[in-house]
Design an enzyme around this catalytic site. Sequence first.
Site, PDB file in Angstrom:
ATOM      1  N   CYS A   2     -28.274 -52.856  21.346  1.00  0.00           N
ATOM      2  CA  CYS A   2     -28.454 -51.623  22.122  1.00  0.00           C
ATOM      3  C   CYS A   2     -27.249 -50.730  21.852  1.00  0.00           C
ATOM      4  CB  CYS A   2     -28.594 -51.836  23.620  1.00  0.00           C
ATOM      5  SG  CYS A   2     -29.947 -52.908  24.133  1.00  0.00           S
ATOM      6  N   ARG A  27     -28.432 -50.780  16.090  1.00  0.00           N
ATOM      7  CA  ARG A  27     -28.102 -51.699  17.177  1.00  0.00           C
ATOM      8  C   ARG A  27     -29.304 -51.997  18.065  1.00  0.00           C
ATOM      9  NH1 ARG A  27     -22.289 -51.728  17.972  1.00  0.00           N
ATOM     10  NH2 ARG A  27     -22.646 -52.699  19.987  1.00  0.00           N
ATOM     11  N   TRP A  71     -32.626 -52.537  22.484  1.00  0.00           N
ATOM     12  CA  TRP A  71     -33.146 -53.784  21.938  1.00  0.00           C
ATOM     13  C   TRP A  71     -33.527 -54.625  23.147  1.00  0.00           C
ATOM     14  CZ3 TRP A  71     -31.885 -59.044  22.084  1.00  0.00           C
ATOM     15  CH2 TRP A  71     -32.477 -59.847  21.104  1.00  0.00           C
ATOM     16  N   ASN A 100     -25.615 -51.635  28.233  1.00  0.00           N
ATOM     17  CA  ASN A 100     -25.745 -52.711  27.248  1.00  0.00           C
ATOM     18  C   ASN A 100     -25.297 -54.009  27.904  1.00  0.00           C
ATOM     19  OD1 ASN A 100     -26.416 -50.779  25.374  1.00  0.00           O
ATOM     20  ND2 ASN A 100     -24.491 -50.893  24.246  1.00  0.00           N
ATOM     21  N   GLY A 101     -25.910 -55.126  27.502  1.00  0.00           N
ATOM     22  CA  GLY A 101     -25.502 -56.417  28.034  1.00  0.00           C
ATOM     23  C   GLY A 101     -26.583 -57.032  28.910  1.00  0.00           C
ATOM     24  N   GLU A 484     -27.911 -69.167   3.314  1.00  0.00           N
ATOM     25  CA  GLU A 484     -27.846 -67.722   3.462  1.00  0.00           C
ATOM     26  C   GLU A 484     -29.031 -67.052   2.765  1.00  0.00           C
ATOM     27  OE1 GLU A 484     -26.409 -63.772   4.195  1.00  0.00           O
ATOM     28  OE2 GLU A 484     -26.386 -65.702   5.221  1.00  0.00           O
ATOM     29  N   LYS A 488     -31.741 -64.630   4.656  1.00  0.00           N
ATOM     30  CA  LYS A 488     -32.041 -63.266   4.233  1.00  0.00           C
ATOM     31  C   LYS A 488     -33.540 -63.072   4.021  1.00  0.00           C
ATOM     32  CE  LYS A 488     -28.190 -61.391   4.537  1.00  0.00           C
ATOM     33  NZ  LYS A 488     -28.074 -62.236   5.723  1.00  0.00           N
ATOM     34  N   GLU A 491     -35.301 -63.060   7.425  1.00  0.00           N
ATOM     35  CA  GLU A 491     -34.902 -61.915   8.244  1.00  0.00           C
ATOM     36  C   GLU A 491     -35.694 -60.660   7.908  1.00  0.00           C
ATOM     37  OE1 GLU A 491     -30.333 -61.531   9.604  1.00  0.00           O
ATOM     38  OE2 GLU A 491     -30.597 -61.811   7.461  1.00  0.00           O
ATOM     39  N   HIS A 507     -35.961 -86.913   1.274  1.00  0.00           N
ATOM     40  CA  HIS A 507     -35.916 -87.520   2.595  1.00  0.00           C
ATOM     41  C   HIS A 507     -36.795 -86.787   3.602  1.00  0.00           C
ATOM     42  CE1 HIS A 507     -32.828 -90.390   1.509  1.00  0.00           C
ATOM     43  NE2 HIS A 507     -32.128 -89.405   0.959  1.00  0.00           N
ATOM     44  N   LYS A 606     -28.255 -55.362  14.946  1.00  0.00           N
ATOM     45  CA  LYS A 606     -27.077 -55.644  14.130  1.00  0.00           C
ATOM     46  C   LYS A 606     -25.984 -56.368  14.894  1.00  0.00           C
ATOM     47  CE  LYS A 606     -24.552 -55.236  10.395  1.00  0.00           C
ATOM     48  NZ  LYS A 606     -24.912 -55.994   9.190  1.00  0.00           N
TER      49      LYS A 606
END
Length: 611
Positions: A2, A27, A71, A100-101, A484, A488, A491, A507, A606
């Site tokens: 946010c 954000r 968000w 925010n939060g 990673e 990616k 995402e 395995h 982000k």
Amino acid sequence: MCGIVGAIAHRNIVPLLIEGLSRLEYRGYDSAGIATLNNQIERVRAVGRVSELQAKAATLTSHIGIGHTRWATHGGVTEQNAHPHVSPNQTAAEIAVVHNGIIENHDAQRDRLLGLGYAFHSQTDTEVIAHLVHYYYQQNRDLLNAVQLTIQDLTGAYAISVIALHQPDCMVVARLGCPLLIGIGEQEHFVASDVSAVLSATRQVIYLEDGDVAKLQTDHVDIYDKHGLSVTRPVHVSDVSLASLELGPYSHFMQKEIYEQPRAINDTIEALIDDGAFRTELFGQLAGDIFKQIDSVLILAAGTSYYAGLTAKYWLESIAKIPCAVEIASEYRYRESVPNPRQLIVTISQSGETLDTMEALKHAQKLGHPYSLAICNVQESAIPRASSLVFYTRAGAEIGVASTKAFSTQLIALFVLAVTLAKERQQLSVSQEQRYIQDLREIAGSVQIALNLEPQIREWAKKFGDKEHALFLGRGVHFPIAMEGALKLKEISYIHAEAYPAGELKHGPLALVDNNMPVVVIAPNDALLEKVKSNMQEVKARGGELFVFADADSHFHASEGVHVIRTPRHVGVLSPILHVIPVQLLAYHAALLKGTDVDKPRNLAKSVTVE
């Protein structure tokens, strides 16, 4: 997650609010809204992107206002849940708030406020803040005091900005656990959760500390600490450029940031290369003393930064000969661990505001860990300020939600840490030190050459366009790079992808392999190459299709069901940095084929400043 922006000035601030929200959209981009004062609180909100809001706000003008891009946490993505939230009601509002939060005790406060006669029009925790501010404001008509009393009732994390109908000459802001800064202008002031939102108006910023409350007027800023005492916070001049926030010739910020990696790497190691030596002072003036005291390293991070930490574990133990543990920050803070006062706590965060990592650092400090090092990309952010030492990466602004250049510069910083500790622990000869410096001098050029593989990778991506799953394999220091790569891909393309150490394939994961499961392999010419080749045969024997990122010395040959791309150079110990470039490009081009929003993938934001 946010974004907040606000302004008070002697001019119309609505265009600035809209521009600021556009820069903060990375954000959060579920919904957006602004509230202004013009003899009444005027509020416009819209579901979706800031562009949807812009048309609605076209007729607004005001000298004071607040804005928010959301968000979603509490409540779905609806206009009713979008910020700003107002009190006492939507037609006669006296207070407007952006937040925010997460307010952890919002249910209890909601019940209390319902008992006081307040009505709720959203599912958010933020509406509780608006009503609490109004409740206290009614008692003395002092917005600053009302906010100070309100935050005493809140449990959780917040950054808030508040305006009041009957006090049009001021705005009050507060923060605890979420980033918030004040921009200093000429007879105007601004508030934002990120400096990018105010750069077009000012470069002078004050970073608020946890517990701070500030009253902003056109000609003055008053700041009070968590005890209510008047304090002065330093003014910083931001070095973020507006050009870094623009796309330029690129189609997406992710593409731009992938291609900025050679420059970001060179900028990050500039001081080291200029000195021609690994010096403890690179990590702060106290680093020499602290490094002498430590006997182990604990890395705390989340997401992509966690994978950087896993890579660093190999370097720290093989080069510096120092024990290293790596933990997911959100897990570490909620388990019983055995503290070691001689352990160096290393936190990794692009933004320096990642809440899970910040709270993990605080937890470690409460356990009695006195030594901490922050590796961060944002100057003066919360985690560096709370740490004994800091190493700033020089990646520049990173807008794409999927981290690219921040990750590669984190790897650079962690490698420098490993070699510096090796030198401090007398595990490094002069010739080795010079060899590592030469490796760092050459890595940016090698990354530039790896970027030239894009046309081949674009062709590979076509084979992922209709896939729903993928496996990534690596061994040793390249296993975290496989992780990673899988992150990616999932995402931004929404292809379900998982990574495994190649030796683990037999395995369990081998059961998933068939001709619909592409298997991506990180296979440079290192000590484990022959082992990786054997694991690849296991895939090929079961009809799996292999996509192998090798290097010039790996001696792989393409064949039926085996596709090979070679990086032109083998760069030895820094190979993980080189091999992350192809997996970034693969994810990017797969996402383009899938038609997803590359820079703003669904459900993600982000800067993760909520738990």
